[in-house]
Motif scaffolding. Structure first.
Motif, short mmCIF file in Angstrom:
data_model
loop_
_atom_site.label_atom_id
_atom_site.label_comp_id
_atom_site.label_asym_id
_atom_site.label_seq_id
_atom_site.Cartn_x
_atom_site.Cartn_y
_atom_site.Cartn_z
N HIS A 1 -4.31 5.09 -6.00
CA HIS A 1 -4.62 5.61 -4.67
C HIS A 1 -5.76 4.80 -4.05
CE1 HIS A 1 -2.14 8.99 -3.58
NE2 HIS A 1 -2.32 9.59 -4.74
N ALA B 1 -4.61 1.32 -3.14
CA ALA B 1 -3.72 1.36 -1.97
C ALA B 1 -4.52 1.40 -0.68
CB ALA B 1 -2.80 2.58 -2.06
N ARG B 2 -5.66 2.08 -0.68
CA ARG B 2 -6.47 2.19 0.54
C ARG B 2 -7.20 0.88 0.86
NH1 ARG B 2 -8.84 6.42 -2.04
NH2 ARG B 2 -10.89 5.48 -1.70
N SER C 1 0.83 -1.21 0.00
CA SER C 1 0.00 0.00 0.00
C SER C 1 0.86 1.25 0.00
CB SER C 1 -0.93 -0.01 1.22
OG SER C 1 -1.85 -1.08 1.12
N ARG C 2 1.92 1.24 0.78
CA ARG C 2 2.81 2.41 0.82
C ARG C 2 3.45 2.62 -0.54
NH1 ARG C 2 4.20 0.11 5.87
NH2 ARG C 2 6.10 -0.80 4.97
N HIS D 1 -9.42 11.70 -4.66
CA HIS D 1 -8.03 11.46 -5.06
C HIS D 1 -7.87 11.80 -6.52
CE1 HIS D 1 -6.57 9.66 -1.33
NE2 HIS D 1 -7.77 9.11 -1.23
N ALA E 1 0.90 4.03 -3.02
CA ALA E 1 0.62 5.45 -2.79
C ALA E 1 1.75 6.32 -3.32
CB ALA E 1 0.42 5.69 -1.30
#
Length: 887
Positions: free
Chosen positions: A43, A46-47, A12-13, A884, A16
């Motif tokens: 984005h 990733a969430r 996820s990091r 986003h 992003a």
């Protein structure tokens, strides 16, 4: 087995971070590899990806593949492994996308033989096991194994071999009856099993260790040596699939392309995902489809199940939304109904948003520009215009045929006469007529059509009598009379399809578009009418060229083309009788002029390509194949000039470069040569040692194959104004057709594709914005896929729109994506189109935010403010709707 995955928080990091960068593709000269919408999608993923799998349901042509590759890239960077399950024909495009992202992938895995070939080398250090690859591309059809008593042992022996080697790892000895067993003699399977068992033993405690433990407990010995135990419905078939899966290794991310296919739990694809592609304990599934629902809202549940989500938890919200859509369409003016719909839409959005992300054309800048300049809805950039065949305007014989077919539907016993039923249902699209005139010895048509029983191939379509009767049945007598009326319509010709009203209507519409310098994509279901359309278009184009003294790549009329040429002569109202000898003479004269032009083009061709390749020094594959090309010319001096490698390549490139290639520079010639070889072969083809490079000896061997393919494609005896792509069209021919169709000046000008073949995975948008539906489908999801072949990023429509806006064209003259269904009134095809339109409206309500379509609003005079209110309440699953919008 690789066990270094850092986890989904790390993924996820990285996602992003990637979403915040306009990072560039390898060798793309600084061009952004991900556009704004795609980065917004990253984005959103990733969430969510840390909690559950996801469905990427972006509309056709918006770059789902690139988003999925970006996710896979970050999973690999986090130490994970990725499986990508794709339709058989799309491996090349996936590998190209991964290459752009800097990720090397092995070839698409298609068969058990290819699977075992990874252990071909006897030395373990030289083996390339699948479980050692970061990413594996797997065909949807990989697990379609037909096993039985006569199957060769290497096709099923991996399970007993793996069981035996695992026992040896655990107990320090093989099981009884293993040594010298006549059923276990394949060295390749033995090496594969030893390698898999050793890799799992070297990584104890992992998910693979647990899986092989279960396999060992459930594998009977020596019962596993019985080939009959591996048939599809037998117990050990599932454990063989598990054994193959262990050789692939466990995966942290499973990407499923075209995830709407084969939804049933017993399908080959479902079995592949559940038992062969082994997901790790924390794995996620990423499903990709432009049509997660095609026919009704319940298919949302199937889509959610495919990614491992709890479909039962959202079932109520899905059903309530479907009901609310139906009710608000019936009484849109009722405020209470609209309020109920608003609540249902909000609940539906909340239930699906953790799993679903969808961008549609409302976000496309060109679609937005169209709506702005046309002062119209964003959906108006597509225009559906029916090509109507009106029964009242038909010739008397065709009116008689329509009436007779309808009468048969009334008087015939449909259960006893399926041939008559089929004739009535398909008269409008030509399939019924093709069956009527087909000899009884003929088989069913290629493609998706069902194989027909022998009785259905008979002219009267009647079933054999089971017992004698004293007197003929009155119903049978009436049916027989109407059948004689119908067949009488076509007496005197064995080619009624050339005069079929639907085909003639399609010809008129197609030629009108081509006269404007644009190309046309045609879809249909049935092969014979499609072939008749292609033959007729080519015959008409040829006669026009002869009449105007224009070149036509054909030296004479082939026997199989003569009937189409006669029909074209009559339809074009050319004067006089058509004399074959005279026409052959005219074609021969102009063909000699064409050959002189080709000879002039061949002179200096090598020098131009070589000069252009100087700017492609990093493309060693193209350079070595060009060297092989030059060498082959010297060894082919004894061949006929038209059949030499130089002549074949020159003809192909001349068609691709257009009518005035002499005005082009060396870089255009080099680019065309590279495109030609890329379309003629898979990127990894010829790399026999698997080192990722094409050595000169490998290039020489590959070039010999490429020349044969190019000769078959470009030395055809017929002209290629129109071409047919159907089930029997080879993959390399499909790629060459795609390449040629995307070039504005080259043949074919018309590509006629069978629905099952051309609707997915092909980019056919660079020179075409018109889709003709010769045989409209019942499934709107299929039609969306068909239109999506031309409605893509970088399309001809986008180019024409930019030009029109720049020139200040009025709103009415702005170009659109043109959708032209053929609707034969008075036949079952008219009903087909009505049902399709209703289902299409349902699909748009689910996916496009169009609950009240313009057609419905106009038909029932619904005030525009109410239409806007209802459509504005539709669920929106766009990642940009969540705020986003990376810049």
């Amino acid at each position: 087995m690789k066990q270094s995955f850092e986890g989904w928080d790390a993924v996820s990091r990285r996602l992003a971070t990637a979403a915040g960068q306009a990072w560039t593709a390898k060798g793309a000269s600084g061009a952004a590899w991900l556009n704004v919408g795609q980065r917004a999608s990253l984005h959103g993923i990733a969430r969510r990806i840390g909690r559950n799998g996801m469905i990427i349901a972006d509309e056709v042509g918006m770059g789902k593949t690139r988003i999925a590759v970006a996710v896979a890239r970050e999973v690999i960077a986090s130490g994970g492994r990725v499986a990508v399950v794709v339709p058989p024909g799309l491996g090349f495009q996936w590998r190209a996308e991964f290459s752009e992202a800097g990720v090397v992938t092995p070839p698409l895995l298609r068969s058990l033989g290819q699977y075992l070939a990874a252990w071909e080398a006897e030395e373990p250090a030289r083996q390339q096991p699948w479980f050692g690859q970061d990413v594996v591309l797997i065909s949807h059809a990989f697990a379609n194994w037909r096993l039985g008593e006569r199957s060769e042992s290497w096709r099923w022996a991996l399970l007993p071999e793996l069981y035996a080697h695992w026992r040896r790892q655990c107990d320090k000895r093989f099981p009884r009856f293993y040594h010298g067993n006549e059923r276990l003699t394949d060295a390749l399977t033995d090496r594969a099993a030893e390698s898999i068992a050793g890799a799992i033993q070297a990584a104890p405690g992992g998910w693979a260790s647990q899986l092989i433990g279960e396999l060992a407990q459930c594998t009977p010995w020596p019962g596993a040596l019985d080939p009959l135990a591996y048939r599809r419905d037998e117990h050990l078939r599932r454990w063989l699939e598990r054994a193959v899966g262990l050789g692939l290794g466990t995966f942290d991310l499973v990407i499923i392309d075209e995830a709407h296919k084969s939804r049933q739990s017993e399908s080959i694809l479902s079995g592949l995902l559940e038992r062969v592609v082994l997901a790790g304990e924390s794995a996620r599934r990423l499903a990709m489809t432009a049509t997660p629902v095609e026919l009704d809202a319940t298919q949302w549940k199937e889509a959610l199940t495919r990614i491992g989500a709890d479909a039962a938890a959202v079932e109520g919200a899905i059903d309530a939304y479907a009901k609310a859509v139906s009710e608000v369409r019936q009484t849109p003016a009722d405020a209470e109904t609209r309020g109920t719909y608003q609540k249902a839409a909000a609940r539906f959005h909340d239930a699906l948003s953790p799993y679903l992300q969808r961008r549609d054309k409302r976000e496309d800048p060109h679609v937005q520009a169209f709506a702005r300049h046309a002062n119209a809805s964003v959906h108006a950039y597509r225009r559906e215009t029916e090509i109507t065949v009106e029964t009242a305007s038909l010739a008397p014989s065709w009116k008689q045929a329509v009436c007779a077919a309808e009468a048969l539907s009334v008087v015939a016993n449909q259960a006893d006469s399926p041939g008559l039923k089929r004739l009535r249902l398909t008269l409008g699209n030509g399939h019924g007529i093709a069956a009527l005139i087909r000899p009884a010895s003929d088989g069913a048509e290629d493609g998706q059509e069902e194989k027909e029983k022998e009785k259905e191939n008979q002219p009267d379509g009647a079933a054999p009598a089971s017992a004698a009767t004293d007197a003929p049945d009155k119903r049978e007598q009436r049916a027989d009379w109407w059948m004689r009326v119908l067949t009488g319509t076509f007496q005197g010709t064995d080619t009624p399809l050339f005069d079929h009203p639907a085909i003639l209507a399609a010809v008129t519409a197609i030629e009108e578009v081509c006269s404007r310098g644009e190309k046309v994509l045609v879809f249909g279901r049935f092969t014979r009418p499609l072939q008749a359309l292609v033959d007729l278009l080519n015959a008409r184009a040829m006669l026009r060229c002869v009449d105007h003294g224009a070149p036509w790549p054909q030296a004479g009329i082939a026997d199989g083309d003569w009937a189409a040429v006669q029909a074209a002569h009559r339809q074009l109202q050319r004067p006089g009788e058509l004399a074959r000898a005279q026409l052959d003479g005219a074609l021969s004269v102009q063909y000699k002029r064409l050959e002189a032009q080709r000879q002039a083009f061949r002179d200096g061709l090598l020098a131009r390509i070589e000069a252009g390749l100087a700017s492609h020094a990093d493309d060693t594959r193209a350079i070595r194949l060009f060297d092989a090309f030059k060498t082959s010319i010297g060894g082919a001096q004894q061949a006929k000039p038209q059949q030499s490698p130089l002549a074949v390549v020159a003809r192909a490139m001349q068609e691709l470069l257009g009518p005035e290639p002499g005005a082009l520079g060396p870089r255009h010639f080099a680019a065309a040569f590279i495109e030609l070889i890329d379309a003629s072969a898979d990127r990894d083809e010829g790399d026999t040692d698997g080192d990722g490079e094409l050595a000169q000896s490998e290039a020489t061997a590959l070039w010999a194959d490429l020349v044969k393919r190019l000769a078959e494609e470009f030395n055809r005896p017929q002209g290629g104004f129109a071409r047919l792509m159907f089930g029997g069209t080879r993959p390399e021919t499909r790629r060459l057709l795609q390449l040629a169709f995307n070039r504005e000046n080259s043949y074919p000008k018309v590509l006629v594709a069978q629905s099952m073949v051309g609707r997915e995975g092909l980019n056919l948008h660079k020179a075409c914005r018109t889709v003709v539906l010769l045989h409209p489908e019942w499934n709107p999801g299929v039609v969306e896929q068909q239109i999506g072949r031309v409605d893509r990023v970088g399309s001809l429509w986008e180019k024409r729109l930019n030009e029109a806006i720049r020139q200040g064209a009025p709103a009415a003259d702005l170009p659109r994506i043109e959708i032209r269904p053929i609707v034969f009134q008075g036949t079952y095809d008219e009903k087909n189109w009505q049902v399709l339109r209703e289902r299409w409206d349902d699909l748009r309500a689910q996916l496009h935010g169009v609950v009240i379509s313009p057609l419905t609003a106009g038909k029932y005079a619904i005030p525009q403010p109410i239409v806007d209110e209802i459509n504005g309440l539709a669920p929106d699953f766009s990642p940009r709707a969540s705020g986003h919008d990376p810049q």
